[in-house]
Design a protein around this motif. Sequence first.
Motif, PDB file in Angstrom:
ATOM      1  N   ASP A  24       0.831  -1.198   0.000  1.00  0.00           N
ATOM      2  CA  ASP A  24       0.000   0.000   0.000  1.00  0.00           C
ATOM      3  C   ASP A  24       0.870   1.255   0.000  1.00  0.00           C
ATOM      4  OD1 ASP A  24      -2.201   1.661   0.252  1.00  0.00           O
ATOM      5  OD2 ASP A  24      -1.996   1.702   2.429  1.00  0.00           O
ATOM      6  N   PHE A  26       0.158   4.360   0.723  1.00  0.00           N
ATOM      7  CA  PHE A  26       0.010   5.226   1.894  1.00  0.00           C
ATOM      8  C   PHE A  26       0.841   4.707   3.064  1.00  0.00           C
ATOM      9  CE2 PHE A  26      -2.127   6.696   5.726  1.00  0.00           C
ATOM     10  CZ  PHE A  26      -2.146   8.050   5.486  1.00  0.00           C
ATOM     11  N   GLN A  27       0.804   3.391   3.275  1.00  0.00           N
ATOM     12  CA  GLN A  27       1.587   2.799   4.364  1.00  0.00           C
ATOM     13  C   GLN A  27       3.076   3.020   4.154  1.00  0.00           C
ATOM     14  OE1 GLN A  27       0.975  -0.883   6.294  1.00  0.00           O
ATOM     15  NE2 GLN A  27      -0.936  -1.239   5.213  1.00  0.00           N
ATOM     16  N   VAL A  30       3.874   6.595   5.147  1.00  0.00           N
ATOM     17  CA  VAL A  30       3.843   6.760   6.598  1.00  0.00           C
ATOM     18  C   VAL A  30       5.100   6.139   7.225  1.00  0.00           C
ATOM     19  CG1 VAL A  30       2.651   5.915   8.628  1.00  0.00           C
ATOM     20  CG2 VAL A  30       1.353   6.968   6.818  1.00  0.00           C
ATOM     21  N   GLY A  64       8.059  14.363   3.811  1.00  0.00           N
ATOM     22  CA  GLY A  64       6.845  13.658   4.212  1.00  0.00           C
ATOM     23  C   GLY A  64       5.603  14.369   3.712  1.00  0.00           C
ATOM     24  N   VAL A  65       5.581  15.706   3.878  1.00  0.00           N
ATOM     25  CA  VAL A  65       4.439  16.487   3.411  1.00  0.00           C
ATOM     26  C   VAL A  65       4.309  16.387   1.896  1.00  0.00           C
ATOM     27  CG1 VAL A  65       3.504  18.814   3.286  1.00  0.00           C
ATOM     28  CG2 VAL A  65       4.618  18.053   5.362  1.00  0.00           C
ATOM     29  N   LEU A  68       2.907  13.008   0.984  1.00  0.00           N
ATOM     30  CA  LEU A  68       1.473  12.913   1.283  1.00  0.00           C
ATOM     31  C   LEU A  68       0.654  13.632   0.220  1.00  0.00           C
ATOM     32  CD1 LEU A  68       1.088  13.332   5.146  1.00  0.00           C
ATOM     33  CD2 LEU A  68       0.395  11.398   3.755  1.00  0.00           C
ATOM     34  N   SER A  69       1.127  14.816  -0.199  1.00  0.00           N
ATOM     35  CA  SER A  69       0.394  15.560  -1.231  1.00  0.00           C
ATOM     36  C   SER A  69       0.432  14.820  -2.554  1.00  0.00           C
ATOM     37  CB  SER A  69       0.997  16.955  -1.407  1.00  0.00           C
ATOM     38  OG  SER A  69       0.910  17.655  -0.202  1.00  0.00           O
ATOM     39  N   TRP A  71       0.679  11.645  -2.938  1.00  0.00           N
ATOM     40  CA  TRP A  71      -0.203  10.485  -2.805  1.00  0.00           C
ATOM     41  C   TRP A  71      -1.637  10.868  -3.140  1.00  0.00           C
ATOM     42  CZ3 TRP A  71      -3.940  10.204   1.195  1.00  0.00           C
ATOM     43  CH2 TRP A  71      -4.666   9.017   1.199  1.00  0.00           C
ATOM     44  N   ARG A  72      -2.068  12.053  -2.664  1.00  0.00           N
ATOM     45  CA  ARG A  72      -3.411  12.537  -2.972  1.00  0.00           C
ATOM     46  C   ARG A  72      -3.621  12.669  -4.480  1.00  0.00           C
ATOM     47  NH1 ARG A  72      -6.718  13.989   0.819  1.00  0.00           N
ATOM     48  NH2 ARG A  72      -5.766  14.263   2.849  1.00  0.00           N
ATOM     49  N   ARG A  75      -3.774   9.286  -6.129  1.00  0.00           N
ATOM     50  CA  ARG A  75      -5.014   8.569  -5.848  1.00  0.00           C
ATOM     51  C   ARG A  75      -6.174   9.199  -6.612  1.00  0.00           C
ATOM     52  NH1 ARG A  75      -7.880   9.367  -0.348  1.00  0.00           N
ATOM     53  NH2 ARG A  75      -7.965  11.339  -1.440  1.00  0.00           N
ATOM     54  N   ASP A  76      -6.177  10.560  -6.639  1.00  0.00           N
ATOM     55  CA  ASP A  76      -7.266  11.245  -7.332  1.00  0.00           C
ATOM     56  C   ASP A  76      -7.205  11.012  -8.836  1.00  0.00           C
ATOM     57  OD1 ASP A  76      -8.038  12.075  -4.930  1.00  0.00           O
ATOM     58  OD2 ASP A  76      -7.412  14.169  -5.153  1.00  0.00           O
TER      59      ASP A  76
END
Lengths: 312, 85
Positions: A24, A26-27, A30, A64-65, A68-69, A71-72, A75-76
């Motif tokens: 995954d 996201f994992q 993280v 990290g930030v 995360l962005s 990843w968004r 995914r979108d």
Amino acid sequence: MMVFDSLLALIIAALAWRCVTVRDLFQAIVTFIVLGLMLALSWTRLDAPDLALAEAGIGAGLLGVLLLSTWRVVRDAGPDQGEGPPPSPWVRTAAAVGSIALGTAFAVVLHTVEVDSDRAGGLALESLGEAGVEQPVTAVLLNFRSYDTLLELGVLLMALIGAVLLRSPLIHRPAAEDTGTESPLLPVLVTVFTPLVLLMGTFLVWAGAHSPGGAFQGGAVLAGAGVMLVLGGRLGGDAQVSLLLRALLILGVSVFTVIGLLLMPLEGAFMAYPEGLVYPLMVTIEFSLALSIGLTLLLLFTGTNGLRGAPA
Amino acid sequence: MTAFLTLAALVLLLLFALGLVRMALGPTRADRIQAVQLSGTTTVGILLLLSEALAMPALVHVALVFVLFAALIAVAFVRHPRSQE
């Protein structure tokens, strides 16, 4: 302390393993962030607080930030990033054997390296008195090898130009969606934290003269303040780049070069600083570098040419 | 005193390892981000203890940077929440 170090090494190895093996996305992100925390701890155990600061600001925080962005956005973009068939066992075995051989070779070579105190490190520590600042890392970066640092900043600028040229697939969501945050906590958090982050960044730049810190770490934290504003919808990317922004982006390189050139008649060499003036010159250079580095990192985050204020 | 601080740091590191279990188990993304925040706080605690135990005052700055960036990561996670999760 031995137990502490062993446990730390164990956790780092386990986290690194999980980071590359977990399916995954996201994992994995993280895990990467938490790995950054542990790496910062290990740098402090290796007596390198400067690197711990850099790891905290850039490795765990900003990266990290950014992940995360990203990843968004990924995914979108929809479920079209299907995985191909897994590579054949032969390919995997070859990759594993190659990696193990490379790792073993590195371990053997690094193990036999003898630390010679006559080399550059020892020399730098001995002549620290002439550097004008008490912090060895800053002295090396801005005085003993200032030429290298200047060229590194050039590389950073080139990286930004390259990233901006390639930006289109990863551009952030339009502003309309960015401001759609409904939590009442977010505006408060952004308002309270941004000044604190700015203060910490400025402090780190200033502290670089006598304790761990400096332009790179401070610049990363300053970029963090900008990222906070972008995430809170107070600041956004813009396709147009203003003259002021361009000037600020090259401020660090320009100030560094101009000071080096202007002092040539006095000292007879490029980037030689006259005695007594070293400290103020270094602080000036540090702050201009930090501004440019912070803005560069922020623009790498937004992935745009320029910045604009909040859409009212 | 140093021995006590080191021991406390070791205990915190053990708790950190326990927190990683929650990060691996999840099950929701919010759980995982919570685990990251927890590990960030634990790391700050370890850094503060080590800065005393090792007499490295600069570690307090590292801890401060972590505190600020932990907030940033939380903001990056909650930015424009979607309902389909």
